[in-house]
Design a protein around this motif. Structure first.
Motif, PDB file in Angstrom:
ATOM      1  N   ASP A  91      69.223 -65.755 -70.055  1.00  0.00           N
ATOM      2  CA  ASP A  91      67.897 -66.162 -69.589  1.00  0.00           C
ATOM      3  C   ASP A  91      67.847 -67.687 -69.652  1.00  0.00           C
ATOM      4  OD1 ASP A  91      65.230 -66.859 -69.293  1.00  0.00           O
ATOM      5  OD2 ASP A  91      64.488 -65.110 -70.402  1.00  0.00           O
ATOM      6  N   LEU A  92      67.865 -68.340 -68.497  1.00  0.00           N
ATOM      7  CA  LEU A  92      67.936 -69.810 -68.473  1.00  0.00           C
ATOM      8  C   LEU A  92      66.714 -70.448 -69.131  1.00  0.00           C
ATOM      9  CD1 LEU A  92      69.369 -70.406 -64.881  1.00  0.00           C
ATOM     10  CD2 LEU A  92      70.610 -70.409 -67.051  1.00  0.00           C
ATOM     11  N   ASN A  93      65.584 -69.749 -69.104  1.00  0.00           N
ATOM     12  CA  ASN A  93      64.387 -70.335 -69.714  1.00  0.00           C
ATOM     13  C   ASN A  93      64.336 -70.129 -71.234  1.00  0.00           C
ATOM     14  OD1 ASN A  93      62.153 -71.982 -69.236  1.00  0.00           O
ATOM     15  ND2 ASN A  93      60.737 -70.227 -69.324  1.00  0.00           N
ATOM     16  N   ARG A  94      65.474 -69.747 -71.825  1.00  0.00           N
ATOM     17  CA  ARG A  94      65.634 -69.735 -73.285  1.00  0.00           C
ATOM     18  C   ARG A  94      66.872 -70.541 -73.669  1.00  0.00           C
ATOM     19  NH1 ARG A  94      61.661 -67.820 -71.961  1.00  0.00           N
ATOM     20  NH2 ARG A  94      60.694 -65.821 -72.502  1.00  0.00           N
ATOM     21  N   ASN A  95      67.421 -71.273 -72.702  1.00  0.00           N
ATOM     22  CA  ASN A  95      68.738 -71.884 -72.874  1.00  0.00           C
ATOM     23  C   ASN A  95      68.685 -73.397 -73.063  1.00  0.00           C
ATOM     24  OD1 ASN A  95      71.594 -72.643 -70.993  1.00  0.00           O
ATOM     25  ND2 ASN A  95      71.715 -71.365 -72.814  1.00  0.00           N
ATOM     26  N   PHE A  96      67.484 -73.977 -73.042  1.00  0.00           N
ATOM     27  CA  PHE A  96      67.413 -75.445 -73.001  1.00  0.00           C
ATOM     28  C   PHE A  96      67.683 -76.123 -74.340  1.00  0.00           C
ATOM     29  CE2 PHE A  96      66.077 -74.617 -68.794  1.00  0.00           C
ATOM     30  CZ  PHE A  96      66.394 -75.763 -68.079  1.00  0.00           C
ATOM     31  N   ASN A  97      67.750 -75.342 -75.433  1.00  0.00           N
ATOM     32  CA  ASN A  97      68.159 -75.923 -76.720  1.00  0.00           C
ATOM     33  C   ASN A  97      69.625 -75.669 -77.017  1.00  0.00           C
ATOM     34  OD1 ASN A  97      65.676 -76.903 -77.283  1.00  0.00           O
ATOM     35  ND2 ASN A  97      65.090 -75.320 -78.755  1.00  0.00           N
ATOM     36  N   ALA A  98      70.312 -74.967 -76.116  1.00  0.00           N
ATOM     37  CA  ALA A  98      71.691 -74.545 -76.386  1.00  0.00           C
ATOM     38  C   ALA A  98      72.639 -75.742 -76.385  1.00  0.00           C
ATOM     39  CB  ALA A  98      72.128 -73.526 -75.339  1.00  0.00           C
ATOM     40  N   THR A  99      73.772 -75.561 -77.066  1.00  0.00           N
ATOM     41  CA  THR A  99      74.789 -76.614 -77.099  1.00  0.00           C
ATOM     42  C   THR A  99      76.149 -75.987 -76.806  1.00  0.00           C
ATOM     43  OG1 THR A  99      74.989 -76.258 -79.463  1.00  0.00           O
ATOM     44  CG2 THR A  99      73.616 -78.113 -78.758  1.00  0.00           C
ATOM     45  N   THR A 149      79.423 -74.339 -75.439  1.00  0.00           N
ATOM     46  CA  THR A 149      79.682 -73.376 -74.365  1.00  0.00           C
ATOM     47  C   THR A 149      78.477 -72.482 -74.093  1.00  0.00           C
ATOM     48  OG1 THR A 149      80.663 -71.925 -76.017  1.00  0.00           O
ATOM     49  CG2 THR A 149      82.183 -73.278 -74.721  1.00  0.00           C
ATOM     50  N   SER A 150      77.504 -72.456 -75.019  1.00  0.00           N
ATOM     51  CA  SER A 150      76.305 -71.638 -74.779  1.00  0.00           C
ATOM     52  C   SER A 150      75.408 -72.250 -73.714  1.00  0.00           C
ATOM     53  CB  SER A 150      75.491 -71.489 -76.066  1.00  0.00           C
ATOM     54  OG  SER A 150      76.283 -70.939 -77.064  1.00  0.00           O
ATOM     55  N   LEU A 151      75.528 -73.565 -73.539  1.00  0.00           N
ATOM     56  CA  LEU A 151      74.701 -74.238 -72.535  1.00  0.00           C
ATOM     57  C   LEU A 151      75.213 -73.857 -71.145  1.00  0.00           C
ATOM     58  CD1 LEU A 151      72.378 -76.374 -72.214  1.00  0.00           C
ATOM     59  CD2 LEU A 151      74.179 -78.088 -71.988  1.00  0.00           C
ATOM     60  N   GLN A 152      74.355 -73.200 -70.367  1.00  0.00           N
ATOM     61  CA  GLN A 152      74.768 -72.716 -69.056  1.00  0.00           C
ATOM     62  C   GLN A 152      74.804 -73.861 -68.043  1.00  0.00           C
ATOM     63  OE1 GLN A 152      75.589 -69.162 -68.721  1.00  0.00           O
ATOM     64  NE2 GLN A 152      75.696 -69.782 -70.870  1.00  0.00           N
ATOM     65  N   LYS A 153      75.638 -73.683 -67.022  1.00  0.00           N
ATOM     66  CA  LYS A 153      75.810 -74.761 -66.035  1.00  0.00           C
ATOM     67  C   LYS A 153      74.498 -75.106 -65.336  1.00  0.00           C
ATOM     68  CE  LYS A 153      80.689 -74.430 -65.017  1.00  0.00           C
ATOM     69  NZ  LYS A 153      81.719 -73.770 -64.199  1.00  0.00           N
ATOM     70  N   GLU A 154      73.686 -74.078 -65.053  1.00  0.00           N
ATOM     71  CA  GLU A 154      72.411 -74.320 -64.362  1.00  0.00           C
ATOM     72  C   GLU A 154      71.492 -75.175 -65.242  1.00  0.00           C
ATOM     73  OE1 GLU A 154      73.736 -71.349 -64.959  1.00  0.00           O
ATOM     74  OE2 GLU A 154      73.986 -70.244 -63.077  1.00  0.00           O
ATOM     75  N   TYR A 181      68.351 -62.938 -65.035  1.00  0.00           N
ATOM     76  CA  TYR A 181      69.369 -63.708 -65.757  1.00  0.00           C
ATOM     77  C   TYR A 181      70.354 -64.378 -64.807  1.00  0.00           C
ATOM     78  CZ  TYR A 181      67.292 -60.633 -69.164  1.00  0.00           C
ATOM     79  OH  TYR A 181      66.376 -59.965 -69.931  1.00  0.00           O
ATOM     80  N   ASN A 182      71.151 -65.295 -65.348  1.00  0.00           N
ATOM     81  CA  ASN A 182      72.206 -65.885 -64.527  1.00  0.00           C
ATOM     82  C   ASN A 182      73.436 -64.971 -64.581  1.00  0.00           C
ATOM     83  OD1 ASN A 182      73.530 -66.418 -66.948  1.00  0.00           O
ATOM     84  ND2 ASN A 182      73.912 -68.567 -66.480  1.00  0.00           N
ATOM     85  N   GLY A 215      52.720 -70.854 -76.925  1.00  0.00           N
ATOM     86  CA  GLY A 215      52.961 -70.175 -78.197  1.00  0.00           C
ATOM     87  C   GLY A 215      51.832 -69.244 -78.610  1.00  0.00           C
ATOM     88  N   ASP A 216      50.640 -69.452 -78.054  1.00  0.00           N
ATOM     89  CA  ASP A 216      49.536 -68.529 -78.336  1.00  0.00           C
ATOM     90  C   ASP A 216      49.713 -67.229 -77.550  1.00  0.00           C
ATOM     91  OD1 ASP A 216      48.404 -70.305 -80.046  1.00  0.00           O
ATOM     92  OD2 ASP A 216      46.776 -70.925 -78.716  1.00  0.00           O
ATOM     93  N   TRP A 217      50.391 -67.325 -76.409  1.00  0.00           N
ATOM     94  CA  TRP A 217      50.688 -66.124 -75.609  1.00  0.00           C
ATOM     95  C   TRP A 217      51.826 -65.369 -76.295  1.00  0.00           C
ATOM     96  CZ3 TRP A 217      53.090 -66.179 -70.021  1.00  0.00           C
ATOM     97  CH2 TRP A 217      52.996 -64.894 -69.478  1.00  0.00           C
ATOM     98  N   TYR A 218      52.973 -66.026 -76.387  1.00  0.00           N
ATOM     99  CA  TYR A 218      54.078 -65.536 -77.223  1.00  0.00           C
ATOM    100  C   TYR A 218      55.020 -66.704 -77.467  1.00  0.00           C
ATOM    101  CZ  TYR A 218      56.648 -65.154 -72.807  1.00  0.00           C
ATOM    102  OH  TYR A 218      57.231 -65.428 -71.602  1.00  0.00           O
ATOM    103  N   VAL A 219      55.616 -66.727 -78.646  1.00  0.00           N
ATOM    104  CA  VAL A 219      56.503 -67.830 -79.007  1.00  0.00           C
ATOM    105  C   VAL A 219      57.859 -67.633 -78.329  1.00  0.00           C
ATOM    106  CG1 VAL A 219      57.781 -68.885 -80.921  1.00  0.00           C
ATOM    107  CG2 VAL A 219      55.336 -68.365 -81.173  1.00  0.00           C
ATOM    108  N   ALA A 220      58.373 -68.693 -77.712  1.00  0.00           N
ATOM    109  CA  ALA A 220      59.698 -68.638 -77.093  1.00  0.00           C
ATOM    110  C   ALA A 220      60.419 -69.945 -77.395  1.00  0.00           C
ATOM    111  CB  ALA A 220      59.564 -68.437 -75.584  1.00  0.00           C
ATOM    112  N   LEU A 221      61.693 -69.840 -77.696  1.00  0.00           N
ATOM    113  CA  LEU A 221      62.489 -71.029 -78.018  1.00  0.00           C
ATOM    114  C   LEU A 221      63.397 -71.387 -76.845  1.00  0.00           C
ATOM    115  CD1 LEU A 221      63.549 -70.136 -81.685  1.00  0.00           C
ATOM    116  CD2 LEU A 221      61.506 -71.359 -80.896  1.00  0.00           C
ATOM    117  N   GLY A 222      63.645 -72.687 -76.688  1.00  0.00           N
ATOM    118  CA  GLY A 222      64.593 -73.137 -75.664  1.00  0.00           C
ATOM    119  C   GLY A 222      64.055 -73.080 -74.252  1.00  0.00           C
ATOM    120  N   THR A 223      62.733 -73.215 -74.082  1.00  0.00           N
ATOM    121  CA  THR A 223      62.175 -73.163 -72.723  1.00  0.00           C
ATOM    122  C   THR A 223      62.288 -74.526 -72.036  1.00  0.00           C
ATOM    123  OG1 THR A 223      59.933 -73.739 -73.427  1.00  0.00           O
ATOM    124  CG2 THR A 223      60.514 -71.390 -73.415  1.00  0.00           C
ATOM    125  N   LEU A 224      62.293 -74.485 -70.716  1.00  0.00           N
ATOM    126  CA  LEU A 224      62.347 -75.711 -69.919  1.00  0.00           C
ATOM    127  C   LEU A 224      61.123 -76.582 -70.198  1.00  0.00           C
ATOM    128  CD1 LEU A 224      63.271 -77.589 -67.662  1.00  0.00           C
ATOM    129  CD2 LEU A 224      62.377 -75.953 -65.991  1.00  0.00           C
TER     130      LEU A 224
END
Ligand SMILES: [Zn+2]
Length: 401
Positions: free
Chosen positions: A151-159, A161-166, A145-146, A258-267
């Motif tokens: 977890d930055l690889n779940r953060n790409f849909n964030a808006t 203050t949730s959106l991390q600087k990285e 994590y940062n 998504g066939d491996w496992y579903v994850a939201l907000g990935t890069l």
């Protein structure tokens, strides 16, 4: 006699400790690069290869560490309409092998530029942008994590203050470059994970709009002439998906995320859906190797694959959008449509022209309709047939409204 036995026990303990530390091969324990080491490394590369490299600032981490990118190209300071490729490591700070792989690839390209005509040609005709570590705060403490525990690889849909600087830094940097092809490296498995992560092909029955293109690029990584990815004995042949309730077999090391496992907000999903850049999530090792030889071995399973993949960035349409006086127009939206034979697909992929008016659209052979639009100009739609795997040039003039 008692003292003698004590010495024997101490000696045996030391032997056990030294063996486990050296990965069992008697070598010294591998020292992974710290964020500070990486800064020094990039400066040295820039010093040794000033004509083909440039260091750029992607942004800053939550604690203020600088996130750097190394551009490798014949004119690294200029966007010249060459396919722009992004390679990212260390989005998860405890996956150090992803960082080492890119450090070694930087050495391979820069050293090879003067010794290998093939590498020179590749570097001269591409804009290769390498970000060895996106999460330097995580790398510093070997955490996934940062600094905020995100977890930055779940953060790409964030808006907000949730959106991390990285995350925001990489988003803005990517928009300024208009990358067309990308890889993000991870450890934890050995496979190539393709868009999308947010839906499963098998369970949801929905395919990315460019399913064939995505498969073709992923298979290039694992199975093209110079690719060595499948030589890794740890490559996954199947995974168990509990939502699917069964095993899913990989296609030559590739699988829909998504066939491996579903994850939201990935890069990967953000790159493809928001910027039209095809990004693969490549998992290179189950765990970080503990020896120099182990690190080098993982690099060698991926080096040729990476070369083949970057070569393939040449497929599709490119060109420059200008006004009638030849002045380049940036931020022109380029939408590509075609007859997909009625497949159930999702994802409306759009790209934009960069600050020099160039666009690059990776496409397989076929006939496509391209629409160029920007506020203040009359939109233009053109049909173009791509018959070979060479880049097709299509320059466009837009007329102001
Ligand atoms: Zn990871």
């Amino acid at each position: 006699m008692k003292i003698f036995y004590k010495y024997i026990i101490v000696y045996l303990l030391m032997l056990i400790i030294s063996c486990s530390g050296g990965g069992g091969s008697g070598e010294s324990y591998y020292q992974y690069h710290t964020p500070e080491d990486i800064d020094i490394f990039l400066d040295e590369i820039k010093l040794n290869y000033p004509d083909i490299t440039a260091i750029e600032t992607v942004g800053y981490s939550e604690t203020g560490r600088v996130i750097k990118a190394l551009v490798i190209s014949d004119n690294p300071g200029t966007l010249e309409g060459e396919p722009a490729v992004r390679l990212t490591g260390g989005i998860h700070g405890n996956e150090m092998m992803s960082v080492e792989l890119l450090i070694r690839f930087i050495e391979y390209l820069t050293y090879g530029y003067s010794t290998s005509p093939d590498i020179k040609n590749l570097v001269d005709t591409r804009y290769i942008c390498i970000i060895p570590v996106l999460n330097p705060d995580g790398l510093a403490v070997k955490s996934r994590y940062n600094r905020n525990g995100v977890d930055l690889n779940r953060n790409f849909n964030a808006t907000g203050t949730s959106l991390q600087k990285e995350t925001e830094a990489l988003q803005n940097f990517s928009s300024s470059k208009q990358f067309c092809l990308s890889i993000t490296y991870h450890t934890g498995a050995v496979l190539v994970n393709m868009p999308f992560d947010y839906k499963s092909k098998l369970i949801d029955g929905i395919f990315p709009v460019e399913n064939n293109l995505i498969n073709s690029f992923a298979l290039t990584y694992t199975d093209a002439t110079e690719s060595n990815f499948l030589a890794n004995p740890d490559v996954y042949n199947y995974i168990y998906n509990s939502n699917y309730g069964d095993y899913i077999f990989l296609n030559k090391g590739t699988i829909n995320g998504g066939d491996w496992y579903v994850a939201l907000g990935t890069l990967q999903d953000w790159s493809y859906l928001q910027t039209g850049c095809l990004d693969l999530t490549v998992e290179v090792a189950k765990r970080n190797p503990t020896s120099e030889a182990g690190v080098q071995q993982i690099f060698m399973y991926n080096r040729g694959s990476l070369i083949e993949y970057i070569k393939k960035a040449d497929e599709g349409i490119y060109g420059r959008v200008t006004d009638s006086e030849g002045t380049p127009i940036s931020n022109v939206e380029v939408t590509v449509t075609w007859d997909d034979g009625g497949e159930t697909t999702t994802g409306d992929i759009k790209i934009k022209t960069d600050s020099n008016g160039y666009y690059n659209r990776i496409l397989l052979a076929g006939t496509y309709n391209l629409t160029f639009s920007k506020e203040g100009y009359t939109s233009q739609t053109t049909s173009k047939t791509i018959t070979t795997s060479e880049r097709s040039l299509l320059n466009i003039q837009l007329v102001p409204l």
